[in-house]
Design a protein around this motif. Structure first.
Motif, mmCIF file in Angstrom:
data_model
loop_
_atom_site.group_PDB
_atom_site.id
_atom_site.type_symbol
_atom_site.label_atom_id
_atom_site.label_comp_id
_atom_site.label_asym_id
_atom_site.label_seq_id
_atom_site.Cartn_x
_atom_site.Cartn_y
_atom_site.Cartn_z
ATOM 1 N N UNK A 184 68.624 -20.295 25.813
ATOM 2 C CA UNK A 184 69.001 -20.782 25.182
ATOM 3 C C UNK A 184 70.529 -21.414 25.364
ATOM 4 N N UNK A 185 71.017 -22.603 25.178
ATOM 5 C CA UNK A 185 72.248 -23.395 25.694
ATOM 6 C C UNK A 185 73.324 -23.984 24.846
ATOM 7 N N UNK A 186 74.358 -23.526 24.806
ATOM 8 C CA UNK A 186 75.143 -24.418 23.746
ATOM 9 C C UNK A 186 76.459 -24.622 24.579
ATOM 10 N N UNK A 187 76.974 -26.486 24.723
ATOM 11 C CA UNK A 187 77.619 -26.717 25.905
ATOM 12 C C UNK A 187 78.853 -25.620 25.279
ATOM 13 N N UNK A 188 80.059 -25.516 25.420
ATOM 14 C CA UNK A 188 80.977 -24.067 25.799
ATOM 15 C C UNK A 188 81.995 -24.670 24.475
ATOM 16 N N UNK A 189 82.675 -26.034 24.211
ATOM 17 C CA UNK A 189 83.479 -26.548 23.832
ATOM 18 C C UNK A 189 83.488 -26.623 22.653
ATOM 19 N N UNK A 190 82.162 -27.491 21.984
ATOM 20 C CA UNK A 190 81.591 -26.903 20.819
ATOM 21 C C UNK A 190 81.186 -25.339 20.658
ATOM 22 N N UNK A 191 80.795 -24.910 21.412
ATOM 23 C CA UNK A 191 80.079 -23.932 21.047
ATOM 24 C C UNK A 191 82.062 -23.142 20.099
ATOM 25 N N UNK A 192 82.629 -23.007 20.852
ATOM 26 C CA UNK A 192 84.072 -22.452 20.743
ATOM 27 C C UNK A 192 84.511 -23.329 19.359
ATOM 28 N N UNK A 193 84.445 -24.538 19.261
ATOM 29 C CA UNK A 193 85.040 -25.676 18.080
ATOM 30 C C UNK A 193 84.356 -24.580 16.888
ATOM 31 N N UNK A 194 82.538 -24.990 16.629
ATOM 32 C CA UNK A 194 81.890 -24.398 15.583
ATOM 33 C C UNK A 194 82.206 -22.865 15.294
ATOM 34 N N UNK A 195 82.549 -22.154 16.160
ATOM 35 C CA UNK A 195 82.665 -20.503 16.177
ATOM 36 C C UNK A 195 83.780 -20.683 15.512
ATOM 37 N N UNK A 196 85.256 -21.200 15.548
ATOM 38 C CA UNK A 196 86.446 -21.168 15.046
ATOM 39 C C UNK A 196 86.039 -22.268 13.325
ATOM 40 N N UNK A 197 85.007 -23.340 13.220
ATOM 41 C CA UNK A 197 85.152 -23.480 11.808
ATOM 42 C C UNK A 197 84.551 -22.625 11.634
#
Length: 129
Positions: free
Chosen positions: A24-37
């Protein structure tokens, strides 16, 4: 504490395993923002969990047995009951922990792949004259 049916919690664990295996791959920026959320929401829920005691001692329902029973029922809705606010908050926090771990793994995997690619390019780099 697991989710009552365990399905949400185990799904995030399954997806995290997929990332670790490279499936599975998730876009870095999306993953970072979701992690922070996830982290921010978890902090809010933990703050709410700290306030449960404040609403778990219901008073003012009178001296009749029905009022006493109703006050106890409302108190158990906040803390200690089968479907209490406290249990619900803990369950949501558990899921958010797994979600945050999933998105952190996405970020970690991104940097691991970037380092691997940089290493490959460095080994194949042609020196200029």
């Amino acid at each position: 504490m697991a989710n009552p049916d365990g399905s949400q919690l185990s799904q995030w664990l399954t997806w995290k395993d997929g990332i670790e295996g490279g499936a599975i791959a998730v876009d870095f920026e999306v993953a970072r923002k979701l992690r922070d959320s996830c982290s921010a929401l978890r902090a809010e829920l933990e703050m709410a969990l700290g306030e449960v005691d404040w609403v778990s001692n219901v008073k003012g329902m009178g001296t009749l047995q029905s009022g006493i029973d109703l006050a106890r029922k409302f108190s158990l809705k906040a803390s200690g009951g089968e479907d209490s606010l406290e249990k619900s908050l803990v369950s949501h926090i558990d899921v958010l922990n797994e979600m945050e771990a999933y998105f952190q793994e996405c970020v970690t995997r991104y940097f691991a792949v970037e380092a691997e690619n940089a290493g490959r390019l460095a080994r194949h780099e042609v020196s200029g004259s």
